[in-house]
Design a protein around this motif. Structure first.
Motif, mmCIF file in Angstrom:
data_model
loop_
_atom_site.group_PDB
_atom_site.id
_atom_site.type_symbol
_atom_site.label_atom_id
_atom_site.label_comp_id
_atom_site.label_asym_id
_atom_site.label_seq_id
_atom_site.Cartn_x
_atom_site.Cartn_y
_atom_site.Cartn_z
ATOM 1 N N TYR A 165 0.838 -1.195 0.000
ATOM 2 C CA TYR A 165 0.000 0.000 0.000
ATOM 3 C C TYR A 165 0.879 1.254 0.000
ATOM 4 N N PHE A 166 0.376 2.311 -0.615
ATOM 5 C CA PHE A 166 1.063 3.613 -0.555
ATOM 6 C C PHE A 166 0.032 4.708 -0.773
ATOM 7 N N THR A 167 0.379 5.915 -0.374
ATOM 8 C CA THR A 167 -0.494 7.056 -0.615
ATOM 9 C C THR A 167 0.130 7.947 -1.693
ATOM 10 N N GLY A 168 -0.740 8.633 -2.418
ATOM 11 C CA GLY A 168 -0.253 9.546 -3.447
ATOM 12 C C GLY A 168 0.319 8.815 -4.645
ATOM 13 N N THR A 169 1.375 9.390 -5.217
ATOM 14 C CA THR A 169 2.026 8.831 -6.407
ATOM 15 C C THR A 169 3.478 8.523 -6.088
ATOM 16 N N LEU A 170 3.916 7.324 -6.419
ATOM 17 C CA LEU A 170 5.301 6.927 -6.150
ATOM 18 C C LEU A 170 6.223 7.401 -7.255
ATOM 19 N N PRO A 171 7.390 7.970 -6.908
ATOM 20 C CA PRO A 171 8.409 8.221 -7.928
ATOM 21 C C PRO A 171 8.834 6.899 -8.562
ATOM 22 N N PRO A 172 9.155 6.879 -9.855
ATOM 23 C CA PRO A 172 9.538 5.627 -10.523
ATOM 24 C C PRO A 172 10.674 4.885 -9.824
ATOM 25 N N ALA A 173 11.655 5.603 -9.295
ATOM 26 C CA ALA A 173 12.790 4.941 -8.640
ATOM 27 C C ALA A 173 12.355 4.197 -7.383
ATOM 28 N N ILE A 174 11.408 4.751 -6.649
ATOM 29 C CA ILE A 174 10.917 4.097 -5.432
ATOM 30 C C ILE A 174 10.092 2.866 -5.795
ATOM 31 N N GLU A 175 9.255 2.981 -6.819
ATOM 32 C CA GLU A 175 8.462 1.829 -7.246
ATOM 33 C C GLU A 175 9.374 0.699 -7.724
ATOM 34 N N ALA A 176 10.431 1.043 -8.457
ATOM 35 C CA ALA A 176 11.370 0.019 -8.924
ATOM 36 C C ALA A 176 12.067 -0.655 -7.753
ATOM 37 N N ALA A 177 12.447 0.121 -6.745
ATOM 38 C CA ALA A 177 13.107 -0.446 -5.564
ATOM 39 C C ALA A 177 12.169 -1.395 -4.834
ATOM 40 N N ALA A 178 10.893 -1.064 -4.792
ATOM 41 C CA ALA A 178 9.924 -1.915 -4.103
ATOM 42 C C ALA A 178 9.706 -3.228 -4.832
ATOM 43 N N ARG A 179 9.795 -3.204 -6.145
ATOM 44 C CA ARG A 179 9.493 -4.393 -6.940
ATOM 45 C C ARG A 179 10.695 -5.308 -7.151
ATOM 46 N N LYS A 180 11.911 -4.863 -6.852
ATOM 47 C CA LYS A 180 13.091 -5.644 -7.210
ATOM 48 C C LYS A 180 13.186 -6.964 -6.443
ATOM 49 N N PHE A 181 12.504 -7.056 -5.320
ATOM 50 C CA PHE A 181 12.566 -8.277 -4.515
ATOM 51 C C PHE A 181 11.543 -9.325 -4.946
ATOM 52 N N ALA A 182 10.636 -8.958 -5.838
ATOM 53 C CA ALA A 182 9.568 -9.878 -6.216
ATOM 54 C C ALA A 182 9.938 -10.669 -7.466
ATOM 55 N N PRO A 183 10.089 -11.992 -7.368
ATOM 56 C CA PRO A 183 10.322 -12.803 -8.556
ATOM 57 C C PRO A 183 9.097 -12.804 -9.453
ATOM 58 N N LYS A 184 9.287 -13.115 -10.715
ATOM 59 C CA LYS A 184 8.186 -13.091 -11.670
ATOM 60 C C LYS A 184 7.111 -14.117 -11.344
ATOM 61 N N SER A 185 7.466 -15.139 -10.549
ATOM 62 C CA SER A 185 6.503 -16.190 -10.219
ATOM 63 C C SER A 185 5.476 -15.763 -9.180
ATOM 64 N N VAL A 186 5.662 -14.587 -8.572
ATOM 65 C CA VAL A 186 4.749 -14.127 -7.526
ATOM 66 C C VAL A 186 4.090 -12.826 -7.951
ATOM 67 N N GLU A 187 2.773 -12.802 -7.859
ATOM 68 C CA GLU A 187 2.050 -11.580 -8.182
ATOM 69 C C GLU A 187 1.673 -10.872 -6.883
ATOM 70 N N ILE A 188 2.280 -9.729 -6.679
ATOM 71 C CA ILE A 188 2.008 -8.930 -5.487
ATOM 72 C C ILE A 188 1.079 -7.785 -5.865
ATOM 73 N N LYS A 189 0.008 -7.623 -5.106
ATOM 74 C CA LYS A 189 -0.906 -6.519 -5.369
ATOM 75 C C LYS A 189 -0.292 -5.210 -4.857
ATOM 76 N N VAL A 190 -0.384 -4.173 -5.659
ATOM 77 C CA VAL A 190 0.097 -2.849 -5.280
ATOM 78 C C VAL A 190 -1.098 -1.907 -5.303
ATOM 79 N N VAL A 191 -1.434 -1.358 -4.154
ATOM 80 C CA VAL A 191 -2.650 -0.562 -4.002
ATOM 81 C C VAL A 191 -2.294 0.862 -3.600
ATOM 82 N N GLY A 192 -2.625 1.803 -4.444
ATOM 83 C CA GLY A 192 -2.450 3.207 -4.121
ATOM 84 C C GLY A 192 -3.725 3.786 -3.552
ATOM 85 N N VAL A 193 -3.605 4.540 -2.470
ATOM 86 C CA VAL A 193 -4.782 5.160 -1.854
ATOM 87 C C VAL A 193 -4.569 6.670 -1.819
#
Length: 270
Positions: A110-138
């Motif tokens: 979860y996050f509020t507002g809009t994420l800078p691209p660099a922060i979103e990339a940092a958040a996703r780097k730990f997720a392998p392609k075999s796992v779908e993680i939901k990302v919810v902006g509020v």
């Protein structure tokens, strides 16, 4: 072999690339589990991401996730949540310092507002392609708080703004509504008050009846310090930060040189 509890961090400890464990490390852990040891990975990752890494090399692994806010025991999953006061404090401090916070449940970001691209990339780097993680902006703190019952922990990334991170840590600690740690000097780990990896290890020691002197813990980052202090056999990786090496009883090889495997093999041979 006497019963042992083995607890290991993932990134920079078990893995070299955030996802994969070497054949030697997997074999050493398999041997220990076959001999009766209980094995846990202990990570700042959400449970879903911790599980996909652990199960690929050790089907009998259990999980300490979210820096101790979530852990498995006897078929159940224990949760501690950040709570509304902590979420509000993080949002207010982050806004003041122009930082961005991400919050985690077992399987959702979860996050509020809009994420800078660099922060979103940092958040996703730990997720392998075999796992779908939901990302919810509020859109607001008010909406974020409607998810407070499932949010166990969070993180603030600041790879290019360590001064803001330092100020954020000071401000959040002054609020005294959550525990603030770090896996690297470029982030702040946001954890429920009085909770960390050490808290989970101590609760597991009590529940399993395995004493601290039969607890082996491996780590490399600042958020591993408490966990290492809770273990009678504390092991810093060769690539660990200096603070971790000072606390640990032993220092093994680096994560890319099978440090966990080498230590376990030599320890149990002795």
């Amino acid at each position: 072999m006497s019963k042992y509890l083995i607890v290991s961090d993932i990134d920079g400890t078990l893995t070299a690339n955030h996802h994969d464990v070497t054949v030697n490390t997997a074999q050493a852990l398999e041997n220990a589990v076959a001999a009766g040891a209980a094995f846990y990975v202990a990570t700042g990752r959400m449970h879903a991401l911790a599980e996909v890494v652990a199960k690929q090399f050790q089907p009998d692994a259990s999980i300490i996730a979210s820096n101790g806010a979530v852990y498995d025991f006897s078929g159940e999953r224990v949760h501690h949540t950040l709570g509304e006061d902590a979420l509000t404090a993080v949002e207010e401090v982050s806004a003041d310092l122009n930082l961005n916070a991400l919050y985690f449940s077992d399987d959702t970001v979860y996050f509020t507002g809009t994420l800078p691209p660099a922060i979103e990339a940092a958040a996703r780097k730990f997720a392998p392609k075999s796992v779908e993680i939901k990302v919810v902006g509020v859109p607001s703190i008010k909406e974020l708080l409607t998810h407070a019952a499932v949010i166990t922990n969070g993180i603030i990334f600041g790879p290019n703004d360590t001064k803001a991170l330092d100020a954020g840590k000071t401000a959040l600690e002054a609020r005294d509504v959550l525990h603030v740690s770090a896996s690297e000097h470029t982030n702040l780990e946001l954890i429920p008050k009085h909770v960390d990896k050490a808290n989970a290890v101590r609760e597991l020691q009590e529940k399993t009846g395995i004493a601290p002197d039969h607890t082996i813990a491996f780590g490399d980052g600042l958020n591993d310090l408490g966990m290492l202090q809770a273990a009678g056999v504390s092991v810093a990786m060769g690539n660990a930060v200096p603070e971790v090496k000072r606390v640990a009883r032993y220092v093994t090889d680096t994560n890319v040189d099978d440090g966990v495997a080498h230590f376990l093999t030599e320890f149990f041979e002795k």
